[in-house]
Design a protein around this motif. Structure first.
Motif, short mmCIF file in Angstrom:
data_model
loop_
_atom_site.label_atom_id
_atom_site.label_comp_id
_atom_site.label_asym_id
_atom_site.label_seq_id
_atom_site.Cartn_x
_atom_site.Cartn_y
_atom_site.Cartn_z
N THR A 60 0.84 -1.19 0.00
CA THR A 60 0.00 0.00 0.00
C THR A 60 0.87 1.24 0.00
O THR A 60 1.69 1.44 0.91
N LEU A 61 0.71 2.07 -1.03
CA LEU A 61 1.43 3.32 -1.15
C LEU A 61 0.47 4.43 -0.72
O LEU A 61 -0.45 4.80 -1.46
N SER A 62 0.65 4.94 0.50
CA SER A 62 -0.20 6.00 1.02
C SER A 62 0.48 7.34 0.78
O SER A 62 1.63 7.54 1.19
N VAL A 63 -0.21 8.24 0.13
CA VAL A 63 0.40 9.53 -0.22
C VAL A 63 -0.01 10.60 0.78
O VAL A 63 -1.14 10.62 1.27
N ALA A 64 0.94 11.48 1.07
CA ALA A 64 0.70 12.55 2.02
C ALA A 64 0.24 13.84 1.34
O ALA A 64 -0.31 14.72 1.98
N SER A 65 0.49 13.93 0.04
CA SER A 65 0.07 15.09 -0.75
C SER A 65 -0.13 14.63 -2.19
O SER A 65 0.24 13.50 -2.54
N ALA A 66 -0.67 15.50 -3.00
CA ALA A 66 -0.96 15.13 -4.39
C ALA A 66 0.31 14.69 -5.11
O ALA A 66 1.37 15.31 -4.97
N LEU A 100 -7.32 12.66 0.45
CA LEU A 100 -6.85 13.97 0.02
C LEU A 100 -7.81 14.57 -1.00
O LEU A 100 -8.36 13.86 -1.83
N ALA A 101 -7.95 15.87 -0.99
CA ALA A 101 -8.83 16.55 -1.94
C ALA A 101 -8.10 16.74 -3.27
O ALA A 101 -7.94 17.87 -3.77
N ASP A 102 -7.65 15.65 -3.85
CA ASP A 102 -6.90 15.68 -5.09
C ASP A 102 -7.23 14.42 -5.90
O ASP A 102 -7.80 13.47 -5.38
N HIS A 103 -6.83 14.43 -7.18
CA HIS A 103 -6.91 13.23 -8.00
C HIS A 103 -5.77 12.27 -7.62
O HIS A 103 -4.75 12.69 -7.07
N GLY A 104 -5.93 11.01 -8.01
CA GLY A 104 -4.87 10.05 -7.79
C GLY A 104 -3.79 10.18 -8.84
O GLY A 104 -2.77 10.83 -8.64
N ASN A 123 -9.62 5.95 -2.49
CA ASN A 123 -9.59 6.84 -1.33
C ASN A 123 -9.04 8.23 -1.64
O ASN A 123 -8.40 8.85 -0.79
N PHE A 124 -9.28 8.70 -2.86
CA PHE A 124 -8.91 10.07 -3.21
C PHE A 124 -10.14 10.97 -3.12
O PHE A 124 -11.26 10.53 -3.39
N GLY A 125 -9.92 12.24 -2.80
CA GLY A 125 -11.03 13.18 -2.63
C GLY A 125 -11.62 13.65 -3.93
O GLY A 125 -12.69 14.27 -3.92
N LEU A 126 -10.95 13.37 -5.06
CA LEU A 126 -11.49 13.70 -6.37
C LEU A 126 -11.55 12.42 -7.21
O LEU A 126 -12.14 11.45 -6.78
N ASP A 127 -10.95 12.39 -8.39
CA ASP A 127 -10.99 11.20 -9.24
C ASP A 127 -9.82 10.26 -8.94
O ASP A 127 -8.73 10.71 -8.58
N GLY A 128 -10.04 8.98 -9.17
CA GLY A 128 -8.94 8.05 -9.06
C GLY A 128 -7.90 8.29 -10.15
O GLY A 128 -6.70 8.36 -9.88
N LEU A 129 -8.37 8.44 -11.39
CA LEU A 129 -7.48 8.69 -12.53
C LEU A 129 -8.14 9.73 -13.42
O LEU A 129 -9.30 9.59 -13.80
N GLN A 163 -15.13 11.39 -6.24
CA GLN A 163 -15.79 11.77 -7.48
C GLN A 163 -15.91 10.57 -8.42
O GLN A 163 -16.83 9.78 -8.29
N ARG A 164 -14.98 10.38 -9.32
CA ARG A 164 -15.11 9.33 -10.33
C ARG A 164 -13.93 8.37 -10.28
O ARG A 164 -12.84 8.73 -9.83
#
Length: 218
Positions: A60-66, A100-104, A123-129, A163-164
């Motif tokens: 599991t690669l958990s990101v701290a920022s976009a 996070l409120a960002d895309h993956g 688990n992204f706050g916007l789109d996965g891709l 989102q998507r």
């Protein structure tokens, strides 16, 4: 990519520089690889990011920022990690956005011709891709996009992309495919599974995917 860490202490001026100077930890994170790929001029072929993380379990690669948006042609192939085969030739590397409120993964203008394969993106706050306008002719295959485990079963609503699963604003992209292993599993996204968005989203092909269900069809 040789670590689940989100660090960036290596020389990311190019992929070759990063391979030679991996920083204090001696490892390469996905973030480092993406930055280095963006800084590497494309020749006659795409840059290639492969995975070799120690152990054959789930990573599991958990990101701290976009993560950095991709600006050049690159192949991100998580099926290269030995955990993929051990997991029954299913994605075994999870890219987790920690809400996070960002895309993956973002394919931005200039990244056309890229490939993304074999990731669980959740688990992204916007789109996965997100494929932006000006990124065309990409191939997205064999990924799990949404609230999934690496077995393709539901991970629960807490792991939804808000989102998507996939949003496409570019042209002539291939999402899935008809050969074994090419289709994406897309579900457990709060708004929609796959969205083709805007006047520039022409000529895209969406085929062979499972949308809105787990891998067993439920």
């Amino acid at each position: 990519v040789t670590t689940t860490s989100d660090s960036a202490d290596g020389d990311t001026s190019s992929l070759a520089a990063l391979a030679a100077n991996r920083g204090a930890d001696g490892l390469i994170s996905l973030r480092e690889a993406l930055i280095a790929a963006n800084n590497t001029a494309n020749g006659t072929s795409a840059d290639r990011i492969v995975f070799n993380i120690a152990g054959t379990g789930v990573h599991t690669l958990s990101v701290a920022s976009a993560l950095p948006a991709i600006t050049g042609t690159v192949t991100i192939d998580a099926t290269t990690d030995d955990s993929f085969g051990v997991n029954g030739s299913r994605p075994a590397i999870i890219l987790d956005g920690n809400d996070l409120a960002d895309h993956g993964v973002v394919l931005s203008a200039g990244s056309g011709g890229s490939t993304v394969r074999g990731l669980v993106i959740r688990n992204f706050g916007l789109d996965g891709l997100n494929i932006e306008t000006g990124s065309d002719n990409n191939v997205i295959q064999g990924n799990y996009l949404g609230a999934f485990t690496t077995n393709g079963t539901s991970a629960g609503a807490a792991f939804q992309n808000a989102q998507r699963g996939i949003s496409v604003s570019g042209a002539n992209n291939v999402i899935g495919g008809t050969a074994p292993g090419e289709g994406n599993l897309v579900g457990g996204n709060l708004q929609s599974g796959i969205r083709l968005d805007g006047a520039s989203a022409t000529g895209n092909v969406v085929s062979g995917n499972l949308i809105g269900v787990a891998i067993d069809g439920t």
